[in-house]
Motif scaffolding. Sequence first.
Motif, PDB file in Angstrom:
ATOM      1  N   ALA A  28       7.490  -7.843   0.382  1.00 37.65           N
ATOM      2  CA  ALA A  28       6.167  -8.485   0.366  1.00 37.65           C
ATOM      3  C   ALA A  28       5.531  -8.468   1.756  1.00 37.65           C
ATOM      4  CB  ALA A  28       6.291  -9.915  -0.143  1.00 37.65           C
ATOM      5  N   PHE A  29       6.311  -8.818   2.771  1.00 42.32           N
ATOM      6  CA  PHE A  29       5.772  -8.790   4.138  1.00 42.32           C
ATOM      7  C   PHE A  29       5.440  -7.370   4.568  1.00 42.32           C
ATOM      8  CE2 PHE A  29       8.214 -12.885   4.934  1.00 42.32           C
ATOM      9  CZ  PHE A  29       7.080 -13.671   4.796  1.00 42.32           C
ATOM     10  N   GLY A  30       6.287  -6.420   4.217  1.00 48.56           N
ATOM     11  CA  GLY A  30       6.024  -5.022   4.559  1.00 48.56           C
ATOM     12  C   GLY A  30       4.737  -4.525   3.935  1.00 48.56           C
ATOM     13  N   THR A  31       4.491  -4.913   2.689  1.00 51.45           N
ATOM     14  CA  THR A  31       3.246  -4.532   2.024  1.00 51.45           C
ATOM     15  C   THR A  31       2.041  -5.160   2.713  1.00 51.45           C
ATOM     16  OG1 THR A  31       4.423  -4.353  -0.073  1.00 51.45           O
ATOM     17  CG2 THR A  31       2.027  -4.562  -0.182  1.00 51.45           C
ATOM     18  N   LEU A  32       2.152  -6.428   3.050  1.00 52.75           N
ATOM     19  CA  LEU A  32       1.055  -7.107   3.751  1.00 52.75           C
ATOM     20  C   LEU A  32       0.791  -6.473   5.115  1.00 52.75           C
ATOM     21  CD1 LEU A  32      -0.951  -9.518   4.026  1.00 52.75           C
ATOM     22  CD2 LEU A  32       0.944 -10.764   5.087  1.00 52.75           C
ATOM     23  N   PHE A  33       1.839  -6.211   5.871  1.00 52.91           N
ATOM     24  CA  PHE A  33       1.676  -5.626   7.201  1.00 52.91           C
ATOM     25  C   PHE A  33       1.146  -4.197   7.123  1.00 52.91           C
ATOM     26  CE2 PHE A  33       5.278  -8.646   8.509  1.00 52.91           C
ATOM     27  CZ  PHE A  33       4.371  -9.662   8.757  1.00 52.91           C
ATOM     28  N   TYR A  34       1.518  -3.458   6.078  1.00 55.64           N
ATOM     29  CA  TYR A  34       0.968  -2.112   5.887  1.00 55.64           C
ATOM     30  C   TYR A  34      -0.527  -2.206   5.626  1.00 55.64           C
ATOM     31  CZ  TYR A  34       0.267   2.550   4.017  1.00 55.64           C
ATOM     32  OH  TYR A  34      -0.191   3.821   3.796  1.00 55.64           O
ATOM     33  N   TRP A  35      -0.923  -3.170   4.801  1.00 53.65           N
ATOM     34  CA  TRP A  35      -2.325  -3.358   4.480  1.00 53.65           C
ATOM     35  C   TRP A  35      -3.120  -3.781   5.713  1.00 53.65           C
ATOM     36  CZ3 TRP A  35      -5.498  -7.849   3.687  1.00 53.65           C
ATOM     37  CH2 TRP A  35      -6.690  -7.578   3.017  1.00 53.65           C
ATOM     38  N   LEU A  36      -2.501  -4.568   6.596  1.00 51.91           N
ATOM     39  CA  LEU A  36      -3.154  -5.014   7.824  1.00 51.91           C
ATOM     40  C   LEU A  36      -3.040  -3.991   8.957  1.00 51.91           C
ATOM     41  CD1 LEU A  36      -2.039  -8.758   7.848  1.00 51.91           C
ATOM     42  CD2 LEU A  36      -4.286  -7.841   7.241  1.00 51.91           C
ATOM     43  N   ASP A  37      -2.390  -2.856   8.705  1.00 46.36           N
ATOM     44  CA  ASP A  37      -2.223  -1.768   9.666  1.00 46.36           C
ATOM     45  C   ASP A  37      -1.461  -2.223  10.914  1.00 46.36           C
ATOM     46  OD1 ASP A  37      -2.448   0.861  10.470  1.00 46.36           O
ATOM     47  OD2 ASP A  37      -4.392   0.569  11.428  1.00 46.36           O
ATOM     48  N   LEU A  38      -0.328  -2.900  10.689  1.00 48.52           N
ATOM     49  CA  LEU A  38       0.549  -3.349  11.762  1.00 48.52           C
ATOM     50  C   LEU A  38       1.882  -2.605  11.629  1.00 48.52           C
ATOM     51  CD1 LEU A  38      -0.196  -7.159  11.461  1.00 48.52           C
ATOM     52  CD2 LEU A  38      -1.058  -5.606  13.211  1.00 48.52           C
ATOM     53  N   ALA A  39       1.904  -1.389  12.175  1.00 49.08           N
ATOM     54  CA  ALA A  39       3.040  -0.487  11.955  1.00 49.08           C
ATOM     55  C   ALA A  39       4.354  -1.064  12.462  1.00 49.08           C
ATOM     56  CB  ALA A  39       2.769   0.857  12.609  1.00 49.08           C
ATOM     57  N   HIS A  40       4.337  -1.724  13.612  1.00 46.37           N
ATOM     58  CA  HIS A  40       5.593  -2.255  14.150  1.00 46.37           C
ATOM     59  C   HIS A  40       6.175  -3.344  13.249  1.00 46.37           C
ATOM     60  CE1 HIS A  40       2.401  -4.791  15.775  1.00 46.37           C
ATOM     61  NE2 HIS A  40       3.302  -5.744  15.967  1.00 46.37           N
ATOM     62  N   LEU A  41       5.338  -4.123  12.592  1.00 41.57           N
ATOM     63  CA  LEU A  41       5.841  -5.141  11.675  1.00 41.57           C
ATOM     64  C   LEU A  41       6.274  -4.546  10.331  1.00 41.57           C
ATOM     65  CD1 LEU A  41       3.438  -8.112  12.449  1.00 41.57           C
ATOM     66  CD2 LEU A  41       5.803  -7.796  13.165  1.00 41.57           C
ATOM     67  N   VAL A  42       5.679  -3.420   9.957  1.00 40.48           N
ATOM     68  CA  VAL A  42       6.149  -2.721   8.763  1.00 40.48           C
ATOM     69  C   VAL A  42       7.585  -2.261   8.992  1.00 40.48           C
ATOM     70  CG1 VAL A  42       5.856  -0.673   7.316  1.00 40.48           C
ATOM     71  CG2 VAL A  42       3.855  -1.990   8.020  1.00 40.48           C
ATOM     72  N   TRP A  43       7.858  -1.698  10.170  1.00 41.56           N
ATOM     73  CA  TRP A  43       9.214  -1.242  10.478  1.00 41.56           C
ATOM     74  C   TRP A  43      10.186  -2.419  10.626  1.00 41.56           C
ATOM     75  CZ3 TRP A  43      10.651   3.240   9.107  1.00 41.56           C
ATOM     76  CH2 TRP A  43       9.744   4.286   9.085  1.00 41.56           C
ATOM     77  N   ALA A  44       9.698  -3.546  11.101  1.00 45.83           N
ATOM     78  CA  ALA A  44      10.542  -4.740  11.154  1.00 45.83           C
ATOM     79  C   ALA A  44      10.893  -5.193   9.731  1.00 45.83           C
ATOM     80  CB  ALA A  44       9.837  -5.856  11.910  1.00 45.83           C
ATOM     81  N   SER A  45       9.957  -5.055   8.804  1.00 46.36           N
ATOM     82  CA  SER A  45      10.220  -5.396   7.405  1.00 46.36           C
ATOM     83  C   SER A  45      11.237  -4.445   6.791  1.00 46.36           C
ATOM     84  CB  SER A  45       8.923  -5.348   6.594  1.00 46.36           C
ATOM     85  OG  SER A  45       8.012  -6.303   7.081  1.00 46.36           O
ATOM     86  N   VAL A  46      11.191  -3.180   7.170  1.00 45.76           N
ATOM     87  CA  VAL A  46      12.199  -2.224   6.702  1.00 45.76           C
ATOM     88  C   VAL A  46      13.576  -2.656   7.198  1.00 45.76           C
ATOM     89  CG1 VAL A  46      13.013   0.163   6.880  1.00 45.76           C
ATOM     90  CG2 VAL A  46      10.584  -0.308   6.493  1.00 45.76           C
TER      91      VAL A  46
END
Length: 76
Positions: A28-46
């Motif tokens: 859920a956080f990864g999807t939100l961060f992807y939508w907000l274009d925050l790549a470093h937080l997408v990778w943190a979610s991974v």
Amino acid sequence: MSNPIADPGHGHSPAAWTAVIIMLAAFAFGTLFYWLDLAHLVWASVGLLLIGPIVGWIMAKAGYGVNGPKYTPKAH
């Protein structure tokens, strides 16, 4: 039925629930961060997504899995 098949108890343990909740939150956080274009937080979610099964495995080894001594089965 004289000999019913027993429920193996898949997913009915604190270890399983904890692992699934961690992975669901990571997704859920990864999807939100992807939508907000925050790549470093997408990778943190991974990274958090990969930690979920590890935490579940550790909890199962600590006795909170389906056949563990600290697990109390619930009636369905």
